[in-house]
Design an enzyme around this catalytic site. Structure first.
Site: not given
Ligand SMILES: C[S@@+](CC[C@H](N)C(=O)[O-])C[C@H]1O[C@@H](n2cnc3c(N)ncnc32)[C@H](O)[C@@H]1O
Length: 240
Positions: A10, A33, A55, A85-87, A167, A196
Protein backbone atom coordinates in the site's frame (compact mmCIF):
# COMPACT_ATOMS: atom_id res chain seq x y z
CA UNK A 1 12.47 -16.25 -15.46
CA UNK A 2 12.60 -12.75 -16.93
CA UNK A 3 9.54 -10.85 -15.74
CA UNK A 4 8.12 -10.63 -12.21
CA UNK A 5 4.69 -9.05 -11.64
CA UNK A 6 5.21 -7.82 -8.11
CA UNK A 7 2.80 -6.38 -5.56
CA UNK A 8 4.39 -3.29 -3.97
CA UNK A 9 1.93 -3.08 -1.07
CA UNK A 10 0.00 0.00 0.00
CA UNK A 11 2.90 2.48 0.24
CA UNK A 12 5.08 1.97 3.30
CA UNK A 13 8.27 0.21 2.09
CA UNK A 14 8.28 -1.80 5.32
CA UNK A 15 5.15 -3.47 4.00
CA UNK A 16 6.87 -4.90 0.93
CA UNK A 17 7.30 -8.65 1.00
CA UNK A 18 10.86 -9.93 1.52
CA UNK A 19 10.67 -11.38 -1.98
CA UNK A 20 9.61 -8.06 -3.51
CA UNK A 21 12.51 -6.27 -1.82
CA UNK A 22 14.96 -8.93 -3.06
CA UNK A 23 13.65 -8.76 -6.64
CA UNK A 24 13.88 -4.94 -6.64
CA UNK A 25 17.50 -5.17 -5.47
CA UNK A 26 18.33 -7.60 -8.31
CA UNK A 27 16.38 -5.94 -11.16
CA UNK A 28 17.73 -4.58 -14.44
CA UNK A 29 14.51 -2.64 -15.12
CA UNK A 30 11.65 -1.58 -12.86
CA UNK A 31 8.33 -0.71 -14.54
CA UNK A 32 6.02 0.93 -12.03
CA UNK A 33 2.56 2.35 -11.45
CA UNK A 34 1.61 5.80 -10.15
CA UNK A 35 0.50 4.31 -6.83
CA UNK A 36 3.84 2.74 -5.97
CA UNK A 37 5.09 4.73 -2.98
CA UNK A 38 8.15 7.01 -3.11
CA UNK A 39 9.69 5.02 -0.26
CA UNK A 40 9.44 1.82 -2.33
CA UNK A 41 10.95 3.48 -5.42
CA UNK A 42 13.80 4.76 -3.24
CA UNK A 43 14.84 1.11 -2.82
CA UNK A 44 15.55 0.78 -6.56
CA UNK A 45 19.35 0.69 -6.83
CA UNK A 46 21.12 3.50 -8.74
CA UNK A 47 21.67 2.61 -12.39
CA UNK A 48 18.55 0.45 -12.66
CA UNK A 49 16.27 1.65 -15.46
CA UNK A 50 13.04 3.04 -13.99
CA UNK A 51 10.01 3.26 -16.28
CA UNK A 52 6.85 5.02 -15.06
CA UNK A 53 3.70 3.71 -16.76
CA UNK A 54 1.38 5.17 -14.13
CA UNK A 55 -2.08 6.32 -15.12
CA UNK A 56 -2.82 9.75 -13.62
CA UNK A 57 -4.98 12.73 -14.59
CA UNK A 58 -3.43 14.13 -17.79
CA UNK A 59 -1.21 11.08 -18.34
CA UNK A 60 -2.88 8.01 -19.72
CA UNK A 61 -0.63 5.11 -20.62
CA UNK A 62 -2.58 2.56 -22.66
CA UNK A 63 -2.64 -0.89 -21.10
CA UNK A 64 -1.64 -2.37 -24.47
CA UNK A 65 1.51 -0.24 -24.41
CA UNK A 66 2.46 -1.56 -20.97
CA UNK A 67 1.72 -5.15 -21.98
CA UNK A 68 3.92 -4.83 -25.08
CA UNK A 69 6.68 -3.09 -23.09
CA UNK A 70 6.83 -6.03 -20.65
CA UNK A 71 6.90 -8.51 -23.54
CA UNK A 72 9.70 -6.61 -25.31
CA UNK A 73 11.81 -6.18 -22.14
CA UNK A 74 11.25 -9.83 -21.23
CA UNK A 75 12.29 -10.99 -24.70
CA UNK A 76 15.44 -8.88 -24.40
CA UNK A 77 16.37 -11.12 -21.47
CA UNK A 78 16.31 -8.37 -18.86
CA UNK A 79 15.34 -8.98 -15.26
CA UNK A 80 12.13 -6.99 -15.31
CA UNK A 81 10.27 -6.12 -12.13
CA UNK A 82 6.78 -4.87 -12.86
CA UNK A 83 5.84 -3.10 -9.62
CA UNK A 84 2.15 -2.66 -9.03
CA UNK A 85 0.49 -0.92 -6.06
CA UNK A 86 -1.04 -3.26 -3.51
CA UNK A 87 -1.60 -6.75 -4.90
CA UNK A 88 -1.15 -7.25 -8.67
CA UNK A 89 -4.41 -9.18 -9.02
CA UNK A 90 -6.68 -6.85 -7.03
CA UNK A 91 -7.97 -4.25 -9.51
CA UNK A 92 -4.42 -3.92 -10.76
CA UNK A 93 -4.89 -5.22 -14.33
CA UNK A 94 -2.13 -7.68 -13.48
CA UNK A 95 -4.23 -10.41 -15.06
CA UNK A 96 -4.05 -8.66 -18.43
CA UNK A 97 -0.28 -8.32 -18.18
CA UNK A 98 0.07 -11.98 -17.22
CA UNK A 99 -2.09 -12.98 -20.20
CA UNK A 100 0.02 -10.88 -22.59
CA UNK A 101 3.22 -12.51 -21.29
CA UNK A 102 1.66 -15.96 -21.46
CA UNK A 103 0.54 -15.44 -25.06
CA UNK A 104 3.98 -14.11 -26.02
CA UNK A 105 5.71 -17.09 -24.40
CA UNK A 106 7.71 -14.87 -22.03
CA UNK A 107 8.42 -16.61 -18.70
CA UNK A 108 7.07 -14.73 -15.72
CA UNK A 109 6.17 -15.07 -12.08
CA UNK A 110 3.54 -13.30 -9.99
CA UNK A 111 4.40 -12.13 -6.47
CA UNK A 112 1.50 -11.19 -4.20
CA UNK A 113 1.47 -7.92 -2.30
CA UNK A 114 -0.48 -6.49 0.62
CA UNK A 115 -3.61 -4.99 -0.89
CA UNK A 116 -4.90 -1.59 0.14
CA UNK A 117 -8.32 -3.26 0.42
CA UNK A 118 -7.29 -4.61 3.82
CA UNK A 119 -4.20 -2.51 4.63
CA UNK A 120 -5.99 0.85 4.39
CA UNK A 121 -8.83 -0.10 6.77
CA UNK A 122 -6.27 -1.63 9.13
CA UNK A 123 -4.17 1.55 9.03
CA UNK A 124 -7.24 3.41 10.32
CA UNK A 125 -7.79 0.82 13.03
CA UNK A 126 -10.78 -0.70 11.22
CA UNK A 127 -10.97 -4.52 11.17
CA UNK A 128 -12.88 -5.54 8.03
CA UNK A 129 -14.27 -8.54 9.93
CA UNK A 130 -14.97 -8.49 13.66
CA UNK A 131 -16.60 -11.17 15.74
CA UNK A 132 -20.24 -10.33 16.34
CA UNK A 133 -20.09 -7.29 14.04
CA UNK A 134 -19.08 -8.34 10.51
CA UNK A 135 -18.72 -11.95 9.36
CA UNK A 136 -17.78 -11.05 5.78
CA UNK A 137 -16.35 -8.28 3.65
CA UNK A 138 -16.91 -7.46 0.02
CA UNK A 139 -14.28 -5.64 -2.02
CA UNK A 140 -15.69 -3.73 -4.95
CA UNK A 141 -14.62 -1.09 -7.45
CA UNK A 142 -16.46 2.22 -7.53
CA UNK A 143 -15.01 3.04 -10.93
CA UNK A 144 -17.53 3.14 -13.77
CA UNK A 145 -16.60 2.86 -17.39
CA UNK A 146 -18.88 3.31 -20.38
CA UNK A 147 -20.24 -0.02 -21.60
CA UNK A 148 -18.80 -2.05 -18.72
CA UNK A 149 -20.81 -4.22 -16.37
CA UNK A 150 -21.86 -2.05 -13.45
CA UNK A 151 -21.94 -3.02 -9.78
CA UNK A 152 -25.43 -3.82 -8.47
CA UNK A 153 -25.17 -1.58 -5.39
CA UNK A 154 -28.78 -2.19 -4.33
CA UNK A 155 -28.17 -5.93 -4.11
CA UNK A 156 -24.87 -5.31 -2.34
CA UNK A 157 -26.81 -3.39 0.31
CA UNK A 158 -28.37 -6.72 1.31
CA UNK A 159 -25.25 -8.90 1.37
CA UNK A 160 -24.34 -7.98 4.95
CA UNK A 161 -20.87 -7.53 6.39
CA UNK A 162 -18.44 -4.79 5.44
CA UNK A 163 -18.26 -3.10 2.03
CA UNK A 164 -14.76 -2.00 0.97
CA UNK A 165 -14.69 0.27 -2.07
CA UNK A 166 -11.59 1.04 -4.14
CA UNK A 167 -11.60 3.80 -6.76
CA UNK A 168 -14.90 5.06 -5.38
CA UNK A 169 -14.14 8.67 -4.46
CA UNK A 170 -15.67 10.40 -7.49
CA UNK A 171 -18.79 8.19 -7.50
CA UNK A 172 -19.33 8.21 -3.73
CA UNK A 173 -22.58 10.20 -3.89
CA UNK A 174 -24.11 7.84 -6.42
CA UNK A 175 -22.88 4.79 -4.50
CA UNK A 176 -24.26 6.03 -1.17
CA UNK A 177 -27.61 6.82 -2.81
CA UNK A 178 -27.86 3.37 -4.37
CA UNK A 179 -26.90 1.58 -1.14
CA UNK A 180 -29.52 3.54 0.82
CA UNK A 181 -32.11 2.86 -1.92
CA UNK A 182 -31.19 -0.83 -1.56
CA UNK A 183 -32.03 -0.74 2.14
CA UNK A 184 -28.75 0.08 3.89
CA UNK A 185 -29.28 2.26 6.98
CA UNK A 186 -28.33 5.90 6.21
CA UNK A 187 -26.69 5.97 9.65
CA UNK A 188 -24.24 3.18 8.70
CA UNK A 189 -20.71 4.25 9.70
CA UNK A 190 -18.19 5.07 6.96
CA UNK A 191 -14.41 5.49 7.10
CA UNK A 192 -12.39 6.77 4.13
CA UNK A 193 -8.65 6.30 4.25
CA UNK A 194 -6.50 8.30 1.86
CA UNK A 195 -2.88 7.43 1.00
CA UNK A 196 -2.87 4.76 3.66
CA UNK A 197 0.45 3.79 5.24
CA UNK A 198 2.23 6.87 3.86
CA UNK A 199 3.04 10.16 5.60
CA UNK A 200 0.12 11.64 3.64
CA UNK A 201 -2.40 9.30 5.26
CA UNK A 202 -5.68 10.90 6.34
CA UNK A 203 -8.82 9.28 7.73
CA UNK A 204 -12.28 10.77 7.37
CA UNK A 205 -15.29 9.34 9.20
CA UNK A 206 -18.96 10.01 8.61
CA UNK A 207 -22.22 8.11 8.14
CA UNK A 208 -23.54 6.88 4.81
CA UNK A 209 -26.06 9.72 4.33
CA UNK A 210 -23.19 12.23 4.70
CA UNK A 211 -20.78 10.50 2.32
CA UNK A 212 -21.66 12.55 -0.79
CA UNK A 213 -20.99 15.86 0.99
CA UNK A 214 -17.88 14.70 2.86
CA UNK A 215 -14.63 15.88 1.24
CA UNK A 216 -12.42 12.91 0.35
CA UNK A 217 -9.36 12.91 -1.89
CA UNK A 218 -7.99 10.06 -4.03
CA UNK A 219 -6.46 7.58 -3.69
CA UNK A 220 -8.75 6.36 -0.96
CA UNK A 221 -10.39 3.21 0.30
CA UNK A 222 -13.96 3.69 1.54
CA UNK A 223 -15.17 1.30 4.23
CA UNK A 224 -18.90 1.04 4.88
CA UNK A 225 -20.35 -0.94 7.77
CA UNK A 226 -20.55 -1.02 11.57
CA UNK A 227 -16.80 -1.81 11.81
CA UNK A 228 -16.07 1.65 10.37
CA UNK A 229 -16.96 3.19 13.73
CA UNK A 230 -14.07 1.32 15.36
CA UNK A 231 -10.57 2.74 15.74
CA UNK A 232 -8.21 0.11 17.09
CA UNK A 233 -5.06 1.91 15.96
CA UNK A 234 -2.18 1.82 18.30
CA UNK A 235 0.29 4.62 17.63
CA UNK A 236 1.43 3.91 14.08
CA UNK A 237 3.84 5.85 11.94
CA UNK A 238 4.89 5.40 8.34
CA UNK A 239 8.15 6.23 6.63
CA UNK A 240 7.23 6.82 3.02
C1 LIG B 1 -6.18 0.53 -9.58
S1 LIG B 1 -6.59 0.22 -7.91
C2 LIG B 1 -5.24 -0.76 -7.45
C3 LIG B 1 -5.46 -1.54 -6.18
C4 LIG B 1 -4.23 -2.32 -5.73
N1 LIG B 1 -3.89 -3.36 -6.69
C5 LIG B 1 -4.37 -2.91 -4.33
O1 LIG B 1 -4.39 -4.14 -4.19
O2 LIG B 1 -4.39 -2.13 -3.39
C6 LIG B 1 -6.24 1.79 -7.22
C7 LIG B 1 -7.08 2.10 -5.98
O3 LIG B 1 -6.58 1.38 -4.86
C8 LIG B 1 -6.80 2.14 -3.68
N2 LIG B 1 -5.50 2.39 -3.06
C9 LIG B 1 -4.31 1.88 -3.44
N3 LIG B 1 -3.33 2.25 -2.58
C10 LIG B 1 -3.94 3.00 -1.63
C11 LIG B 1 -3.49 3.65 -0.45
N4 LIG B 1 -2.20 3.61 -0.06
N5 LIG B 1 -4.39 4.32 0.29
C12 LIG B 1 -5.68 4.36 -0.04
N6 LIG B 1 -6.17 3.78 -1.16
C13 LIG B 1 -5.32 3.09 -1.93
C14 LIG B 1 -7.52 3.42 -4.10
O4 LIG B 1 -8.91 3.17 -4.01
C15 LIG B 1 -7.08 3.53 -5.54
O5 LIG B 1 -7.97 4.32 -6.29
Amino acid sequence: MTVWLVGAGPGDPDLLTVKAARLIAEADVVVHDALVGDGVLALVPPGVELIDVGKRPGQVVAQDFTNQLLVDLGRAGKRVVRLKGGDPFVFGRGGEEALALLEAGVPFEIVPGISSSTAAPLAAGVPVTHRGVAAAYTVVTGHRREGEHDVDWRSLANVGGTIVILMGVSQRGLIAGELIAGGLDPQTPVAAIRSATTHRQTVVRCVLSELAATPIESPAVIVIGPVASLDLTPLQSYDS
